[in-house]
Design a protein around this motif. Sequence first.
Motif, PDB file in Angstrom:
ATOM      1  N   TYR A  32       0.833  -1.213   0.000  1.00 28.09           N
ATOM      2  CA  TYR A  32       0.000   0.000   0.000  1.00 28.09           C
ATOM      3  C   TYR A  32       0.868   1.264   0.000  1.00 28.09           C
ATOM      4  O   TYR A  32       0.576   2.231  -0.679  1.00 28.09           O
ATOM      5  CB  TYR A  32      -0.922   0.023   1.230  1.00 28.09           C
ATOM      6  CG  TYR A  32      -1.929  -1.102   1.233  1.00 28.09           C
ATOM      7  CD1 TYR A  32      -3.164  -0.950   0.605  1.00 28.09           C
ATOM      8  CD2 TYR A  32      -1.644  -2.322   1.862  1.00 28.09           C
ATOM      9  CE1 TYR A  32      -4.094  -1.973   0.605  1.00 28.09           C
ATOM     10  CE2 TYR A  32      -2.575  -3.350   1.865  1.00 28.09           C
ATOM     11  CZ  TYR A  32      -3.792  -3.177   1.238  1.00 28.09           C
ATOM     12  OH  TYR A  32      -4.698  -4.192   1.238  1.00 28.09           O
ATOM     13  N   PRO A  39      -3.497   6.945  -2.868  1.00 33.80           N
ATOM     14  CA  PRO A  39      -4.936   6.938  -3.158  1.00 33.80           C
ATOM     15  C   PRO A  39      -5.611   8.201  -2.619  1.00 33.80           C
ATOM     16  O   PRO A  39      -5.195   8.746  -1.607  1.00 33.80           O
ATOM     17  CB  PRO A  39      -5.458   5.714  -2.391  1.00 33.80           C
ATOM     18  CG  PRO A  39      -4.276   4.948  -1.939  1.00 33.80           C
ATOM     19  CD  PRO A  39      -3.085   5.842  -1.994  1.00 33.80           C
ATOM     20  N   ASP A  42     -11.576   8.378  -0.327  1.00 35.20           N
ATOM     21  CA  ASP A  42     -12.710   7.813  -1.067  1.00 35.20           C
ATOM     22  C   ASP A  42     -14.016   8.260  -0.410  1.00 35.20           C
ATOM     23  O   ASP A  42     -14.803   7.453   0.103  1.00 35.20           O
ATOM     24  CB  ASP A  42     -12.571   6.279  -1.045  1.00 35.20           C
ATOM     25  CG  ASP A  42     -13.390   5.621  -2.121  1.00 35.20           C
ATOM     26  OD1 ASP A  42     -14.112   6.323  -2.857  1.00 35.20           O
ATOM     27  OD2 ASP A  42     -13.322   4.378  -2.207  1.00 35.20           O
ATOM     28  N   ALA A 308      -3.303   5.447   2.460  1.00 36.88           N
ATOM     29  CA  ALA A 308      -2.839   4.224   1.791  1.00 36.88           C
ATOM     30  C   ALA A 308      -3.304   2.968   2.522  1.00 36.88           C
ATOM     31  O   ALA A 308      -3.713   1.992   1.885  1.00 36.88           O
ATOM     32  CB  ALA A 308      -1.315   4.237   1.685  1.00 36.88           C
ATOM     33  N   LYS A 313     -11.547  -0.905   0.597  1.00 37.63           N
ATOM     34  CA  LYS A 313     -11.968  -0.630  -0.784  1.00 37.63           C
ATOM     35  C   LYS A 313     -13.487  -0.547  -0.928  1.00 37.63           C
ATOM     36  O   LYS A 313     -13.990   0.112  -1.820  1.00 37.63           O
ATOM     37  CB  LYS A 313     -11.366  -1.643  -1.761  1.00 37.63           C
ATOM     38  CG  LYS A 313     -11.797  -3.077  -1.575  1.00 37.63           C
ATOM     39  CD  LYS A 313     -11.142  -3.956  -2.646  1.00 37.63           C
ATOM     40  CE  LYS A 313     -11.699  -5.369  -2.710  1.00 37.63           C
ATOM     41  NZ  LYS A 313     -11.907  -6.061  -1.438  1.00 37.63           N
TER      42      LYS A 313
END
Length: 407
Positions: A32, A39, A42, A308, A313
């Motif tokens: 990660y 990332p 989210d 990370a 997800k």
Amino acid sequence: MAVEITDGRIKDGLVTLTSEQQDETERACEPYLSLSQMPLLDRENHLDWLQGGLDELPDYMVMLDASRPWIMYWTLNAMALLGGDISIYRDRLISSLRSCQHPDGGFGGGDGQLAHLAPTYAAINALAIVGGEEAYEIVDRKAMYSWLMSLKQEDGSFLMLYGGENDSRAMYCALSIASLLNLTTPELTRGCAEWLSRCQTYEGGLAGVPGAEAHGGYAFCVLASLCLLGPPSEVLPKYLNFSNLVRWLSARQYSPEGGLSGRTNKLVDGCYSWWVGGCWALVEAAIPASKLQRPLWDRGELQKYILACCQHKNGGLRDKPEKWPDHYHSCYVLSGLSAAQYKYTYRGVGIGMDLGNAFAWAAEGTRKEDGIEVRKEDKVKMVHPVFVVPWGCAEQMRKWALANPIQ
Ligand code: FPP
Ligand code: K
Ligand code: ZN
């Protein structure tokens, strides 16, 4: 024993369960942390996942009924920090919490349960987050005050509940509630700072009770309690060995993970992004700006660990890779992200012992020189460094309490 230094990591040759678990955690984080692109937060996915916590809980989570106010607080705080609309939950929260209130004061974990400081703290924070007179009004403040006083001990500490244990968590909950609802008296705060002072250990960290092991969760409770009792620059150096505290706090951040651990020789965990990460605002506020030339912790590395390693997800935030997300971790990982993204300063001077001290904070976004770059997609709302609610919520509740003295 051979000591090897690889990639800046110091490893001795002694293999124990502790060293194996540490190696395992580094291995689990590695893929990660080495992604070429960090990332993004989210946001929508987390908001969807969190919303599930406010709907019916599945059967296997029935034990969580004892912490209904907690689930509501964790979820609402996380959603609000993400910028979600929480006003739609207001009426439901109010009626649900109403049934958790005990006639003799305080809130229980659910309908008809015994009052306990932990769910009471969560209930008051949740009411502060949704805000408004209809929310504040449900609290029986007169009964709350006598219940808090009934938990007060000779040595200054508080019990969690009748016949329960006393610890720094209980003190933080009691003082936070009393401050938000303006229930302070000299009897309530008597001996608190002296008792908290005894929670510092030989390591410099802070424990749940005098003599126990220093732990990040309790460290926040001790520091936030002191910052309710007085301005940080007065109370922290007065009641604690400050440099030992800073050394212990610094040792909580690990490389290569970038995340924070709760105690010596234990693993990083996303929730300490708040319990330990949140301590830094309080500690930094106790140091004169002229002496604080370099940041004392690495905000950028913490943000990296969170983005990370702590995002699942399918939504929700977690302790570390290979763990499931939950509402507790979602609340405290996002609060920790906020602690990394904003810089806090204390503006009050000698406000005194009326528990109004925590209303003199100011905050602003960090800059590159603070060791962190915040992309607009990753930005969360500002969290209050003492009450752990979105900025403005605590102030509104206190303002209402001051304007509506108990008859
Ligand atoms: C150890 O867990 C941690 C605890 C026993 C309690 C920590 C305390 C808090 C999180 C503070 C609570 C605050 C309020 C306001 C209620 P562990 O042994 O599973 O984790 P570790 O290995 O990381 O120490
Ligand atoms: K843990
Ligand atoms: Zn955790």
